[in-house]
Design an enzyme around this catalytic site. Structure first.
Site: not given
Ligand code: DOR
Length: 429
Positions: A63, A65-66, A97, A155, A235, A281, A308, A326
């Site tokens: 998990h 976020h790149f 996302n 997500d 999460h 979050n 995350d 967040f």
């Protein structure tokens, strides 16, 4: 030919879940030999004296976020995977996302094309559940699967409409794709930014009740039970969610879940600092919730530990709490927090950590499981388990310096990360 000989390393053996002092020879992208003693005269072999180091099968952060495409000021595939490698991960699964949201085959292909030249680790893409993650029309899951997605998730946001989620699960199942749920009832969480409780009242920051998560965990378990679709809850942050997942597992529902290092380490009592790096979050919850997450890991109810990793630019976080985004930049502190907060405290042992960070993520995503044995791909994480170090975001490879762990002493440092036999991260041993 790329050859590396690791001498005297304590290698984690998957068969008996124990360490064994061995030499490991890597040739090109595979583990060519694991023996008690291996000698070489050849001068094209790099010999690494690894005494005192532990070799774990390559860790997978399922998990992250790149931010590429579209938000490259926060992170890129190059900086994100470098951060993962520095954190000891040989693979990462990127959430969709981005901008645009990864909801089409062509977009998945473009991420994999970018990754080919730039990624330091294996990169697995997660596709969106719904178009633009708007929660309305289902995304083209089958075509995205053809391009190599490993799961679907909206997500960052929940799929609020239960009928859409039901159809998504039925559809995803036909392509053998797990659905990763960001469990949040937006009607309950609207406008909130911290856990609803004593500290939201004290600080005047609007709360997000624990039930905003738990209610959606319950809904998604019901839908997974009805549809038979494999469900993974991202999460998990509340004691009640852990309890619901535990009961669902006992009934045989195909549900798995993950916890983040910040949710098993930090609680809402830190909020009076108004430090925006604590804004995440789901929010940091109560001490009881933190204990329940640890217990869930100890009991094996929580299957996976994932960072995350949510990097943001410092100018975005350097604002009043209400306006900050967040997220915590977590890839580079995750393993240290696992050693310091869980293994050293006797919550879980090394074998369970490997399960949560390598075996289970591979199983859930249906990707290659790393193992330290002859013939396996050379995906390895070398850790100085007794080395203490201090978190300094200035040293991060990630563009996101947003960590609430700044200045914290951790024990357990990833020092060398090998991805298909290539050194993806190395520091002085
Ligand atoms: O804190 C978070 N940040 N939680 C999420 O679900 C999304 C993430 C992000 O993308 O920044």
């Amino acid at each position: 030919m790329n050859k590396i000989l690791l001498k005297n390393i304590n290698a984690f053996r998957s068969e008996d879940q124990k360490l064994e002092n061995v030499d490991v020879l890597i040739e090109e992208d595979v583990i060519a030999a694991v023996e008690s003693k291996l000698e070489t005269e050849a001068d094209d072999v790099r010999i690494i004296e690894a005494e005192g180091l532990t070799a774990l099968p390559g860790l997978i952060d399922m998990h992250v976020h790149f931010r590429e495409p579209g938000q490259e000021h926060k992170e890129t595939i190059a900086t994100g995977t470098k951060a993962s490698a520095r954190g000891g991960f040989t693979a990462a699964a990127a959430m969709p996302n981005t901008d645009p949201v990864i909801d089409k085959k062509a977009l998945v292909e473009s991420v994999y094309e970018r990754a080919e030249n730039k990624a330091k680790t294996h990169l697995y893409q997660v596709g969106a559940v719904t178009e633009e993650s708007q929660g309305e029309e289902l995304a083209e899951m089958g075509r995205m699967k053809e391009a190599g997605i490993v799961a679907v998730s909206d997500d960052g946001r929940p799929v609020m409409n239960s009928q859409v989620m039901r159809l998504a699960m039925e559809y995803a199942q036909t392509f053998d794709l797990p659905v990763i749920s960001h469990a949040e009832d937006e009607n309950l969480s609207a406008g909130g930014m911290v856990h609803e409780g004593y500290y939201s009242t004290l600080t005047g920051l609007k709360g997000i009740p624990g039930n905003a998560e738990t209610i959606m965990v319950a809904r998604d378990i019901c839908l997974a039970e009805q549809t038979g679709c494999p469900l993974h809850i991202a999460h998990v942050s509340t004691a009640d969610s852990v309890d619901l997942i535990s009961r669902a597992k006992k009934r045989g529902v195909r549900v798995t879940c993950e916890a983040t290092p910040h949710h098993f380490t930090l609680d809402h009592s830190l909020l009076p600092s108004y430090n925006t790096d604590l804004k995440v979050n789901p929010p940091l919850r109560s001490k009881e919730d933190v204990e329940a997450i640890k217990q869930g890991l100890a009991d094996g109810i929580i299957d996976v530990i994932a960072s995350d990793h949510a990097p943001h630019a410092s100018e975005e976080k350097d604002v009043e709490f209400d306006y900050a985004p967040f997220g915590i930049s977590g890839a580079e502190t995750a393993l240290g927090l696992v050693y310091t907060g869980l293994i050293d405290k006797g919550v879980i042992d090394r074998a369970k950590a490997v399960k949560c960070l390598s075996e289970k993520p591979a199983e859930i995503l249906g990707v290659t499981k790393a193992e330290i044995k002859t013939g396996s791909p050379a995906d390895l994480t070398l850790v100085a388990e007794d080395k203490s170090w201090q978190v300094d975001p200035k040293n991060f490879c990630s563009k996101g310096r947003n960590t609430p762990f700044k200045g914290r002493e951790l024990k357990g440092k990833p020092v060398l990360t090998l991805v298909e036999g290539e050194i993806a991260w190395e520091e002085e041993i």
